[in-house]
Write an enzyme that holds these catalytic residues in place. Sequence first.
Site, PDB file in Angstrom:
ATOM      1  N   HIS A  29      -2.319  -3.320   3.220  1.00  0.00           N
ATOM      2  CA  HIS A  29      -3.362  -4.244   2.759  1.00  0.00           C
ATOM      3  C   HIS A  29      -2.743  -5.590   2.349  1.00  0.00           C
ATOM      4  O   HIS A  29      -3.311  -6.647   2.615  1.00  0.00           O
ATOM      5  CB  HIS A  29      -4.138  -3.632   1.584  1.00  0.00           C
ATOM      6  CG  HIS A  29      -4.875  -2.366   1.960  1.00  0.00           C
ATOM      7  ND1 HIS A  29      -5.626  -2.256   3.103  1.00  0.00           N
ATOM      8  CD2 HIS A  29      -4.971  -1.154   1.340  1.00  0.00           C
ATOM      9  CE1 HIS A  29      -6.156  -1.031   3.179  1.00  0.00           C
ATOM     10  NE2 HIS A  29      -5.764  -0.346   2.121  1.00  0.00           N
TER      11      HIS A  29
ATOM     12  N   ASP B 283      -9.327  -3.923  10.679  1.00  0.00           N
ATOM     13  CA  ASP B 283      -9.009  -2.498  10.525  1.00  0.00           C
ATOM     14  C   ASP B 283      -7.560  -2.225  10.934  1.00  0.00           C
ATOM     15  O   ASP B 283      -6.970  -2.963  11.714  1.00  0.00           O
ATOM     16  CB  ASP B 283      -9.981  -1.676  11.388  1.00  0.00           C
ATOM     17  CG  ASP B 283      -9.980  -0.198  11.014  1.00  0.00           C
ATOM     18  OD1 ASP B 283      -9.554   0.140   9.892  1.00  0.00           O
ATOM     19  OD2 ASP B 283     -10.390   0.619  11.850  1.00  0.00           O
TER      20      ASP B 283
ATOM     21  N   LEU C 277     -15.166 -25.401   7.318  1.00  0.00           N
ATOM     22  CA  LEU C 277     -15.412 -23.991   7.672  1.00  0.00           C
ATOM     23  C   LEU C 277     -16.158 -23.227   6.566  1.00  0.00           C
ATOM     24  O   LEU C 277     -15.878 -23.412   5.374  1.00  0.00           O
ATOM     25  CB  LEU C 277     -14.050 -23.316   7.906  1.00  0.00           C
ATOM     26  CG  LEU C 277     -14.082 -21.855   8.318  1.00  0.00           C
ATOM     27  CD1 LEU C 277     -14.474 -21.709   9.780  1.00  0.00           C
ATOM     28  CD2 LEU C 277     -12.709 -21.203   8.085  1.00  0.00           C
TER      29      LEU C 277
HETATM   30  C1  IPE Z   1     -14.276  -0.760   8.190  1.00  0.00           C
HETATM   31  O1  IPE Z   1     -13.120  -0.044   8.384  1.00  0.00           O
HETATM   32  C2  IPE Z   1     -14.271  -1.417   6.829  1.00  0.00           C
HETATM   33  C3  IPE Z   1     -13.371  -2.552   6.662  1.00  0.00           C
HETATM   34  C4  IPE Z   1     -12.607  -3.061   7.594  1.00  0.00           C
HETATM   35  C5  IPE Z   1     -13.377  -3.169   5.356  1.00  0.00           C
HETATM   36  P1  IPE Z   1     -13.023   1.506   7.987  1.00  0.00           P
HETATM   37  O2  IPE Z   1     -11.600   1.890   8.208  1.00  0.00           O
HETATM   38  O3  IPE Z   1     -13.560   1.722   6.635  1.00  0.00           O
HETATM   39  O4  IPE Z   1     -13.973   2.193   9.057  1.00  0.00           O
HETATM   40  P2  IPE Z   1     -13.999   3.676   9.606  1.00  0.00           P
HETATM   41  O5  IPE Z   1     -13.986   4.598   8.413  1.00  0.00           O
HETATM   42  O6  IPE Z   1     -12.770   3.871  10.443  1.00  0.00           O
HETATM   43  O7  IPE Z   1     -15.239   3.764  10.425  1.00  0.00           O
HETATM   44  C1  IPE Z   2      -8.848  -1.737   6.918  1.00  0.00           C
HETATM   45  O1  IPE Z   2      -7.717  -0.960   7.149  1.00  0.00           O
HETATM   46  C2  IPE Z   2      -8.922  -2.238   5.500  1.00  0.00           C
HETATM   47  C3  IPE Z   2      -9.989  -1.637   4.702  1.00  0.00           C
HETATM   48  C4  IPE Z   2     -10.864  -0.776   5.134  1.00  0.00           C
HETATM   49  C5  IPE Z   2     -10.065  -2.045   3.325  1.00  0.00           C
HETATM   50  P1  IPE Z   2      -7.731   0.604   6.867  1.00  0.00           P
HETATM   51  O2  IPE Z   2      -7.252   0.824   5.465  1.00  0.00           O
HETATM   52  O3  IPE Z   2      -9.050   1.192   7.183  1.00  0.00           O
HETATM   53  O4  IPE Z   2      -6.637   1.090   7.889  1.00  0.00           O
HETATM   54  P2  IPE Z   2      -6.643   2.442   8.728  1.00  0.00           P
HETATM   55  O5  IPE Z   2      -7.931   2.487   9.489  1.00  0.00           O
HETATM   56  O6  IPE Z   2      -6.529   3.562   7.743  1.00  0.00           O
HETATM   57  O7  IPE Z   2      -5.457   2.327   9.618  1.00  0.00           O
HETATM   58 MG    MG Z   3      -9.803   1.936   8.914  1.00  0.00          MG
END
Ligand code: IPE
Ligand code: IPE
Ligand code: MG
Length: 253
Positions: free
Chosen positions: A48, A31, A142
């Site tokens: 990303h 995240d 792995l």
């Molecule tokens: C969880 O992160 C999903 C992934 C890392 C793919 P999110 O960014 O979607 O989660 P929330 O919305 O903060 O709970």
């Molecule tokens: C996690 O990073 C990646 C996915 C959920 C695909 P985020 O895109 O949720 O990043 P934040 O939480 O907005 O910083």
């Molecule tokens: Mg996120």
Amino acid sequence: MRPMVKDSVAYAKEAGLDASRLPTHVAIIMDGNGRWAQAQGKHRLMGHNQGYLALKETVYAAQDLGLHCITVFCFSTENWRRSHEEVGGLMQLLVYAMRTEIEELMLRNIRVVVSGRLQELPDDVHNEFLHAARMTENNDSLIFNLAINYGGRAEVVDSVRALAELVQAGKLEPDEIDEKLIGSHLYCPGLPDPDLLIRTAGEMRLSNFLLWETAYSEIYVTSTCWPDFNEHHLVEALKEYQMRTRKFGAVVP
Ligand code: IPE
Ligand code: IPE
Ligand code: MG
């Protein structure tokens, strides 16, 4: 390409870890890509892209350190709520990343598996990952499990639905349904439960990740955003894991 490390025991020791007490399976909620991009004044998709590079380093480090399995949360069943542009960019990145890495994954003898409702993904994403899983299915180093269009609740629903169909067909009695049977109808029944769950970017929640499998996982949250995560951060998480006492409900003397 990173040099391949042959002696993972020596490598883990060098990193300050006890190679005999490493987790078998590490799961990661990657995240913070968006926040990382925002902090640099960049588009979310740049976060990303950078996250892909962090994943590459982390997976190969996990193998070098001698872990058996790594599961990473790439796209949740709730992430469809994001803009059309972000979802499209993520789908393109998934295909690009798998196409780019497949050669090294084969060279490194890594097995790719995928968890999630793949049939709901765009055809090119679905096909790319089925192809990668098929191509690497006999690799025995792995296990690299990618959770794509994955939701913990959806996974339990899919398992229960499969069991209900068996009951309907007269092949299963309701009272034969137990934890083992539900577990054996999840997306990756052969994998052990994660010993360690890492979440980057500081949020203290599961966000619908591996709800069934993390019943007794050790949880490690770091404030580092995923694009900045590297081998050093992985080692730090593993060190913290090695200081935990796992009790599974029992009393440990
Ligand atoms: C969880 O992160 C999903 C992934 C890392 C793919 P999110 O960014 O979607 O989660 P929330 O919305 O903060 O709970
Ligand atoms: C996690 O990073 C990646 C996915 C959920 C695909 P985020 O895109 O949720 O990043 P934040 O939480 O907005 O910083
Ligand atoms: Mg996120």
